[in-house]
Design a protein around this motif. Structure first.
Motif, PDB file in Angstrom:
ATOM      1  N   ALA A 112     -15.726  88.485   2.054  1.00 50.44           N
ATOM      2  CA  ALA A 112     -16.479  89.361   1.850  1.00 50.44           C
ATOM      3  C   ALA A 112     -17.226  89.545   1.745  1.00 50.44           C
ATOM      4  O   ALA A 112     -17.948  90.056   2.068  1.00 50.44           O
ATOM      5  CB  ALA A 112     -15.820  88.956   0.293  1.00 50.44           C
TER       6      ALA A 112
ATOM      7  N   LEU B 240     -19.801  92.496   3.515  1.00 50.56           N
ATOM      8  CA  LEU B 240     -20.259  93.043   2.890  1.00 50.56           C
ATOM      9  C   LEU B 240     -21.564  93.428   4.002  1.00 50.56           C
ATOM     10  O   LEU B 240     -22.436  94.764   4.423  1.00 50.56           O
ATOM     11  CB  LEU B 240     -20.958  92.818   1.944  1.00 50.56           C
ATOM     12  CG  LEU B 240     -22.111  93.460   1.650  1.00 50.56           C
ATOM     13  CD1 LEU B 240     -22.025  92.529  -0.356  1.00 50.56           C
ATOM     14  CD2 LEU B 240     -23.441  93.637   1.732  1.00 50.56           C
TER      15      LEU B 240
ATOM     16  N   TYR C 264     -19.407 101.420   6.708  1.00 47.07           N
ATOM     17  CA  TYR C 264     -20.213 101.014   5.352  1.00 47.07           C
ATOM     18  C   TYR C 264     -18.602 102.236   4.455  1.00 47.07           C
ATOM     19  O   TYR C 264     -17.925 101.320   4.156  1.00 47.07           O
ATOM     20  CB  TYR C 264     -20.710 101.568   4.550  1.00 47.07           C
ATOM     21  CG  TYR C 264     -20.998 101.359   3.132  1.00 47.07           C
ATOM     22  CD1 TYR C 264     -22.214 100.435   2.354  1.00 47.07           C
ATOM     23  CD2 TYR C 264     -20.753 102.264   2.268  1.00 47.07           C
ATOM     24  CE1 TYR C 264     -21.873 100.176   1.467  1.00 47.07           C
ATOM     25  CE2 TYR C 264     -20.859 102.216   0.820  1.00 47.07           C
ATOM     26  CZ  TYR C 264     -21.766 101.142   0.505  1.00 47.07           C
ATOM     27  OH  TYR C 264     -22.171 100.416  -0.913  1.00 47.07           O
TER      28      TYR C 264
ATOM     29  N   CYS D 282     -15.374  99.750   5.116  1.00 47.73           N
ATOM     30  CA  CYS D 282     -14.928  99.129   4.304  1.00 47.73           C
ATOM     31  C   CYS D 282     -14.893  98.509   2.540  1.00 47.73           C
ATOM     32  O   CYS D 282     -14.531  98.972   2.352  1.00 47.73           O
ATOM     33  CB  CYS D 282     -16.056  98.059   4.770  1.00 47.73           C
ATOM     34  SG  CYS D 282     -16.334  97.301   6.173  1.00 47.73           S
ATOM     35  N   ALA D 283     -15.807  99.979   2.435  1.00 43.78           N
ATOM     36  CA  ALA D 283     -15.546 100.377   0.768  1.00 43.78           C
ATOM     37  C   ALA D 283     -14.095 100.603   0.736  1.00 43.78           C
ATOM     38  O   ALA D 283     -13.691 101.452  -0.432  1.00 43.78           O
ATOM     39  CB  ALA D 283     -16.864 101.142   0.961  1.00 43.78           C
TER      40      ALA D 283
ATOM     41  N   ILE E  36     -13.371  96.746  -0.707  1.00 38.73           N
ATOM     42  CA  ILE E  36     -14.060  96.010  -0.605  1.00 38.73           C
ATOM     43  C   ILE E  36     -15.767  95.857  -1.517  1.00 38.73           C
ATOM     44  O   ILE E  36     -16.164  97.657  -1.836  1.00 38.73           O
ATOM     45  CB  ILE E  36     -14.528  95.129   0.255  1.00 38.73           C
ATOM     46  CG1 ILE E  36     -13.592  95.259   1.244  1.00 38.73           C
ATOM     47  CG2 ILE E  36     -15.689  94.648   0.484  1.00 38.73           C
ATOM     48  CD1 ILE E  36     -12.950  95.101   2.848  1.00 38.73           C
ATOM     49  N   GLU E  37     -16.083  95.763  -2.123  1.00 40.12           N
ATOM     50  CA  GLU E  37     -17.533  95.356  -2.987  1.00 40.12           C
ATOM     51  C   GLU E  37     -19.080  95.121  -2.013  1.00 40.12           C
ATOM     52  O   GLU E  37     -18.520  94.639  -1.173  1.00 40.12           O
ATOM     53  CB  GLU E  37     -17.680  94.000  -3.807  1.00 40.12           C
ATOM     54  CG  GLU E  37     -19.034  93.900  -4.493  1.00 40.12           C
ATOM     55  CD  GLU E  37     -19.537  95.322  -5.335  1.00 40.12           C
ATOM     56  OE1 GLU E  37     -20.821  96.133  -4.833  1.00 40.12           O
ATOM     57  OE2 GLU E  37     -18.218  95.179  -6.568  1.00 40.12           O
ATOM     58  N   MET E  38     -19.337  96.091  -1.749  1.00 38.89           N
ATOM     59  CA  MET E  38     -20.092  96.468  -1.094  1.00 38.89           C
ATOM     60  C   MET E  38     -21.692  96.400  -1.163  1.00 38.89           C
ATOM     61  O   MET E  38     -22.289  96.673  -0.260  1.00 38.89           O
ATOM     62  CB  MET E  38     -20.108  97.760  -0.248  1.00 38.89           C
ATOM     63  CG  MET E  38     -18.972  97.445   0.734  1.00 38.89           C
ATOM     64  SD  MET E  38     -18.675  96.484   1.467  1.00 38.89           S
ATOM     65  CE  MET E  38     -19.051  96.994   3.064  1.00 38.89           C
ATOM     66  N   LYS E  39     -22.080  95.457  -2.527  1.00 41.41           N
ATOM     67  CA  LYS E  39     -23.577  95.716  -2.891  1.00 41.41           C
ATOM     68  C   LYS E  39     -23.663  94.255  -3.332  1.00 41.41           C
ATOM     69  O   LYS E  39     -22.769  93.424  -4.286  1.00 41.41           O
ATOM     70  CB  LYS E  39     -23.870  96.207  -4.269  1.00 41.41           C
ATOM     71  CG  LYS E  39     -23.629  97.791  -3.576  1.00 41.41           C
ATOM     72  CD  LYS E  39     -23.960  99.202  -5.011  1.00 41.41           C
ATOM     73  CE  LYS E  39     -24.571 100.401  -4.958  1.00 41.41           C
ATOM     74  NZ  LYS E  39     -25.213 100.199  -3.409  1.00 41.41           N
ATOM     75  N   LEU E  40     -24.560  93.521  -2.747  1.00 38.75           N
ATOM     76  CA  LEU E  40     -25.149  92.485  -3.196  1.00 38.75           C
ATOM     77  C   LEU E  40     -24.664  91.769  -4.519  1.00 38.75           C
ATOM     78  O   LEU E  40     -24.039  90.805  -5.451  1.00 38.75           O
ATOM     79  CB  LEU E  40     -26.240  91.524  -2.497  1.00 38.75           C
ATOM     80  CG  LEU E  40     -26.223  91.391  -1.081  1.00 38.75           C
ATOM     81  CD1 LEU E  40     -27.774  90.629  -0.727  1.00 38.75           C
ATOM     82  CD2 LEU E  40     -24.978  90.353  -0.736  1.00 38.75           C
TER      83      LEU E  40
ATOM     84  N   LEU F 255     -21.789  91.381  -6.137  1.00 37.42           N
ATOM     85  CA  LEU F 255     -20.700  90.031  -5.741  1.00 37.42           C
ATOM     86  C   LEU F 255     -22.285  88.927  -6.301  1.00 37.42           C
ATOM     87  O   LEU F 255     -21.688  87.678  -6.473  1.00 37.42           O
ATOM     88  CB  LEU F 255     -21.130  89.516  -4.811  1.00 37.42           C
ATOM     89  CG  LEU F 255     -20.022  91.136  -3.690  1.00 37.42           C
ATOM     90  CD1 LEU F 255     -20.209  90.131  -1.854  1.00 37.42           C
ATOM     91  CD2 LEU F 255     -18.781  90.417  -4.570  1.00 37.42           C
TER      92      LEU F 255
ATOM     93  N   ALA G 217     -28.925  95.683   1.402  1.00 35.68           N
ATOM     94  CA  ALA G 217     -27.417  95.576   1.080  1.00 35.68           C
ATOM     95  C   ALA G 217     -27.498  95.339  -1.007  1.00 35.68           C
ATOM     96  O   ALA G 217     -26.122  95.299  -1.409  1.00 35.68           O
ATOM     97  CB  ALA G 217     -26.795  94.000   1.482  1.00 35.68           C
TER      98      ALA G 217
END
Length: 377
Positions: free
Chosen positions: A277, A281, A321, A324-325, A329-333, A336, A376
């Motif tokens: 993960a 990201l 991006y 992945c998105a 997939i979670e794409m922001k810190l 997470l 990110a």
């Protein structure tokens, strides 16, 4: 970069068994070798299905491998290995299980400590036990390599050991073992496999002997990852990802990763974000950042992923991006659980990982890294 005549050394397991239904070949191989005492190192889930390996004789199982394992987890594995007096050690699981199996194979019963072998070529060999690797995810490619990572809980950094003595005698890659991997994990580990390939392909140490595996591994992920996320029982897609992961492992030994993995590691060590993960990201940000330094190779990566060729950083970022998105997939810190207050320390941590940053095709300053984390967030 990319000199055809540059010296390079490639090392792979002596035997690689690949294909649906091959898991049981490990037991046959072990029996032919005359191994009677085996220790399987695994996570709790895979510990429940070691029968798939068809291992005969005395079989002990350490089934408590943790994600992003630390020194204490390794110490428990070493205790189990010493207690069983294993003749064969098997890593059965994802990269964490396989890395601990590598370390156990050279440290159990050895006068050397972990601290004494951190770095390249410090393990005193030959090892006294056989080593087999059986991956159950398609991401790390650890089954094919000679590196192992473990986290130091005091410094929150990865300790990397590299040694030819940690090379598996046999790697058994059975894509059927990955059918049960959940969609989110499939997506993240698949992008991790791709990141190994892309970072090796665009690396300062890139070499044509490795490029062929790197770009084909990227193409396999581009073709099959979304299919496997949609349908985990898609045998062709699972096999494609298993092969991509293996190819990524081929890339790691002679070339290794670069800036993407350096920036991903602090997410795991400090905030316990799963390795796949974290890499997913970070991937679009570092690929776009590196584009001006490797425009032709970036175009090839985009085409391999099924996107129009581009060497323009903004469009490269947007396409990567989106790739992945769309996998969920979670794409922001922030998504997470990483706090904004932690970004400065993460930037310090990442900037210190010179073994990877020095491979990056474009210099990443500490401020560059902090900016990427900010974007990110």
């Amino acid at each position: 970069m990319d000199s055809l005549g540059s010296p390079i050394t490639t090392i792979r397991p002596n035997i690689i068994e690949f294909g649906i239904g091959t898991a049981g070949k490990l037991g046959k191989w072990a029996a032919e070798k005359g191994y009677h005492r085996t220790l399987v190192i695994s996570d709790a889930f895979n510990a429940s299905r070691i029968d798939a390996l068809a291992i005969q004789g005395e079989v002990a199982v350490f089934g408590d491998v943790t994600p992003e394992p630390d020194i204490s987890n390794l110490d428990r594995v070493l205790s189990a290995a010493n207690a069983t007096r294993a003749e064969l050690i098997v890593g059965f699981g994802g990269g964490s299980a396989m890395d601990l199996a590598k370390l156990a194979s050279v440290l159990a019963g050895s006068p050397q400590s972990l601290r004494e072998v951190v770095g390249p070529n410090k393990v005193q060999g030959p090892r006294k036990v056989a080593l087999a690797q059986v991956p159950t995810t398609s991401g790390t490619g650890s089954e094919a390599g000679i590196r192992a990572l473990v986290t130091d809980p005091e410094t929150m950094s990865k300790l990397a050991v590299e040694s030819v003595h940690m090379l598996a005698d046999i790697a058994v890659i059975d894509p059927a073992l990955t059918f049960t991997v959940p969609p989110r994990t499939t997506a993240a580990t698949g992008v991790d496999a791709m990141a190994h390939c892309v970072e090796a392909f665009t690396n300062r140490k890139a070499h044509p002997m490795i490029d062929i595996y790197a770009i084909e591994g990227t193409r396999l992920v581009g073709k099959y990852l979304a299919r496997a996320v949609r349908d985990g029982a898609d045998a062709e897609a699972r096999a494609g990802l298993s092969l991509a992961s293996l190819y990524g492992g081929f890339c790691l030994g002679p070339v290794n990763t670069a800036g993407g993995h350096a920036l991903a590691y602090p997410l795991g060590t400090r905030w316990h974000v799963a390795h796949g993960a974290a890499n997913a990201l970070i991937f679009p940000h570092v690929l776009a950042f590196n584009t001006p330094s490797v425009p032709a190779k970036t175009k090839a990566v985009m085409e391999a992923l099924g996107h129009p060729a581009s060497d323009e950083a903004k469009s490269v970022f947007a396409a990567a991006y989106e790739f992945c998105a769309e996998l969920g997939i979670e794409m922001k810190l922030s998504g997470l659980g990483v706090p904004e207050s932690g970004l400065d320390q993460m930037a310090n941590d990442a900037f210190a990982i010179r073994r990877l940053l020095d491979n990056n095709p474009r210099d990443l300053t500490r401020d560059d890294i902090r900016s990427i984390y900010g974007a990110a967030f």
